[in-house]
Design an enzyme around this catalytic site. Structure first.
Site, short mmCIF file in Angstrom:
data_model
loop_
_atom_site.label_atom_id
_atom_site.label_comp_id
_atom_site.label_asym_id
_atom_site.label_seq_id
_atom_site.Cartn_x
_atom_site.Cartn_y
_atom_site.Cartn_z
N LYS A 102 0.81 -1.21 0.00
CA LYS A 102 0.00 0.00 0.00
C LYS A 102 0.86 1.28 0.00
O LYS A 102 2.08 1.22 0.24
CB LYS A 102 -0.92 -0.04 1.22
CG LYS A 102 -1.97 -1.18 1.16
CD LYS A 102 -2.88 -1.14 2.38
CE LYS A 102 -3.97 -2.20 2.30
NZ LYS A 102 -4.87 -2.13 3.48
N TYR A 160 -12.44 -1.90 -3.20
CA TYR A 160 -12.91 -1.94 -1.81
C TYR A 160 -14.43 -1.76 -1.72
O TYR A 160 -14.95 -1.37 -0.68
CB TYR A 160 -12.18 -0.88 -0.97
CG TYR A 160 -10.82 -1.34 -0.46
CD1 TYR A 160 -10.70 -2.48 0.33
CD2 TYR A 160 -9.67 -0.64 -0.76
CE1 TYR A 160 -9.47 -2.91 0.81
CE2 TYR A 160 -8.42 -1.04 -0.28
CZ TYR A 160 -8.33 -2.18 0.51
OH TYR A 160 -7.11 -2.60 0.99
N PHE A 172 -15.25 4.51 7.23
CA PHE A 172 -13.90 4.85 6.78
C PHE A 172 -13.71 4.74 5.27
O PHE A 172 -12.59 4.90 4.77
CB PHE A 172 -12.86 3.98 7.51
CG PHE A 172 -13.03 2.49 7.34
CD1 PHE A 172 -12.62 1.85 6.18
CD2 PHE A 172 -13.59 1.72 8.36
CE1 PHE A 172 -12.76 0.48 6.02
CE2 PHE A 172 -13.75 0.34 8.21
CZ PHE A 172 -13.32 -0.27 7.04
N ARG A 193 -2.19 -14.11 4.78
CA ARG A 193 -2.87 -13.41 5.88
C ARG A 193 -2.06 -13.56 7.18
O ARG A 193 -1.98 -12.64 7.98
CB ARG A 193 -4.28 -13.97 6.07
CG ARG A 193 -5.21 -13.80 4.88
CD ARG A 193 -5.77 -12.43 4.70
NE ARG A 193 -6.67 -12.02 5.75
CZ ARG A 193 -7.39 -10.89 5.71
NH1 ARG A 193 -7.30 -10.09 4.64
NH2 ARG A 193 -8.17 -10.56 6.69
N THR A 244 -5.27 -6.65 11.02
CA THR A 244 -5.57 -5.38 10.34
C THR A 244 -5.00 -4.19 11.10
O THR A 244 -4.37 -3.30 10.51
CB THR A 244 -7.10 -5.21 10.20
OG1 THR A 244 -7.64 -6.37 9.59
CG2 THR A 244 -7.44 -3.98 9.38
N ARG A 279 2.68 -6.32 9.31
CA ARG A 279 2.00 -5.16 9.90
C ARG A 279 2.60 -4.79 11.26
O ARG A 279 2.72 -3.61 11.59
CB ARG A 279 0.50 -5.43 9.99
CG ARG A 279 -0.16 -5.27 8.61
CD ARG A 279 -1.56 -5.81 8.58
NE ARG A 279 -2.31 -5.41 7.38
CZ ARG A 279 -3.48 -5.93 7.03
NH1 ARG A 279 -4.02 -6.87 7.78
NH2 ARG A 279 -4.09 -5.51 5.94
N ASN A 310 -1.82 0.40 6.83
CA ASN A 310 -1.32 -0.86 7.37
C ASN A 310 -0.53 -1.68 6.35
O ASN A 310 -0.42 -2.89 6.46
CB ASN A 310 -2.47 -1.66 7.99
CG ASN A 310 -3.56 -1.99 7.00
OD1 ASN A 310 -3.45 -1.67 5.82
ND2 ASN A 310 -4.61 -2.65 7.47
N HIS A 325 -2.25 -5.38 1.67
CA HIS A 325 -3.55 -6.04 1.50
C HIS A 325 -3.30 -7.48 1.11
O HIS A 325 -2.35 -7.78 0.38
CB HIS A 325 -4.36 -5.38 0.38
CG HIS A 325 -5.48 -6.25 -0.12
ND1 HIS A 325 -6.68 -6.36 0.52
CD2 HIS A 325 -5.54 -7.12 -1.17
CE1 HIS A 325 -7.44 -7.24 -0.13
NE2 HIS A 325 -6.77 -7.71 -1.16
N GLU A 334 -10.08 -10.78 -7.40
CA GLU A 334 -9.12 -9.67 -7.28
C GLU A 334 -7.97 -9.83 -8.28
O GLU A 334 -7.50 -8.85 -8.86
CB GLU A 334 -8.60 -9.60 -5.85
CG GLU A 334 -9.69 -9.20 -4.85
CD GLU A 334 -9.21 -9.16 -3.40
OE1 GLU A 334 -8.03 -9.46 -3.14
OE2 GLU A 334 -10.04 -8.83 -2.53
P1 ATP Z 1 -7.16 -5.73 3.48
O1 ATP Z 1 -8.56 -5.98 2.92
O2 ATP Z 1 -6.60 -4.38 3.04
O3 ATP Z 1 -6.23 -6.87 3.24
P2 ATP Z 1 -8.09 -6.49 6.06
O4 ATP Z 1 -8.78 -7.59 5.35
O5 ATP Z 1 -7.15 -6.85 7.18
O6 ATP Z 1 -7.25 -5.61 5.06
P3 ATP Z 1 -10.57 -5.03 6.06
O7 ATP Z 1 -11.52 -5.12 7.18
O8 ATP Z 1 -10.86 -5.74 4.78
O9 ATP Z 1 -9.12 -5.43 6.62
O10 ATP Z 1 -10.36 -3.48 5.77
C1 ATP Z 1 -9.81 -3.05 4.54
C2 ATP Z 1 -8.86 -1.91 4.81
O11 ATP Z 1 -9.60 -0.77 5.28
C3 ATP Z 1 -7.82 -2.17 5.93
O12 ATP Z 1 -6.72 -2.89 5.52
C4 ATP Z 1 -7.46 -0.76 6.32
O13 ATP Z 1 -6.55 -0.16 5.39
C5 ATP Z 1 -8.82 -0.06 6.21
N1 ATP Z 1 -9.51 -0.09 7.52
C6 ATP Z 1 -10.09 -1.16 8.12
N2 ATP Z 1 -10.64 -0.85 9.29
C7 ATP Z 1 -10.44 0.49 9.44
C8 ATP Z 1 -10.78 1.45 10.46
N3 ATP Z 1 -11.45 1.09 11.54
N4 ATP Z 1 -10.39 2.73 10.27
C9 ATP Z 1 -9.72 3.11 9.15
N5 ATP Z 1 -9.37 2.26 8.16
C10 ATP Z 1 -9.72 0.97 8.30
MG MG Z 2 -10.02 -7.28 3.64
#
Ligand code: ATP
Ligand code: MG
Length: 137
Positions: free
Chosen positions: A9, A49, A57, A85, A91, A102, A112, A115, A126
């Protein structure tokens, strides 16, 4: 073998961490079978997304994901989705295990660093979103 989609990212590319993050992935026996550095458009980030579009967010997330270049990659290996993962960590880096990407590099729950697809089914969607079949070798 399985494939998954990984993205390094903007917070990580800004800090020149692509090689360091890639080493964590390779050390987990994940193999890069496609990789490109791109600047996502707003439309691409919103589509990618899309599952989060009702979340508070979402707009901030799209701004962040378009704020600089990302490295989009296809990883291949045994149980690639779960393994990726695992090496990514939670996350929120505050909750991430020692030795994860992370834990070692992420700035906060949004910035973070990486992805990773969350299921084999989403990985296929994807991967097809970013790569033609001929680009994966
Ligand atoms: P990713 O999908 O990016 O691999 P993830 O699966 O661990 O991450 P998701 O719940 O899918 O997490 O959230 C997607 C992305 O949105 C996160 O990686 C982060 O960049 C952002 N995000 C998630 N939760 C929050 C939050 N509470 N506040 C701000 N940004 C958030
Ligand atoms: Mg995710």
């Amino acid at each position: 073998v399985e494939r998954t989609l990984s993205i390094i990212k903007p917070d990580a590319t800004a800090r020149n961490l692509t090689g360091k993050i890639n080493a964590y992935l390779e050390d987990a026996d994940l193999r890069f079978v496609a990789q490109k550095r791109v600047r996502l458009t707003r439309e691409q980030a919103e589509t990618f997304y899309g599952v989060h579009k009702e979340r508070s967010f979402f707009n901030e997330l799209v701004e962040y994901m378009t704020s600089g270049p990302v490295v989009v990659q296809v990883l291949e290996g045994e149980n690639a989705v779960a393994k990726n993962r695992e090496v990514m960590g939670a996350t929120n880096p505050a909750n991430a295990d020692e030795g994860t990407i992370r834990k070692d590099f992420a700035l906060n729950v949004q910035e973070n660093s990486v992805h990773g697809s969350d299921s084999a089914e989403n990985a296929a969607i994807e991967i097809a979103y970013f790569f033609a079949g001929t680009e994966i070798v």
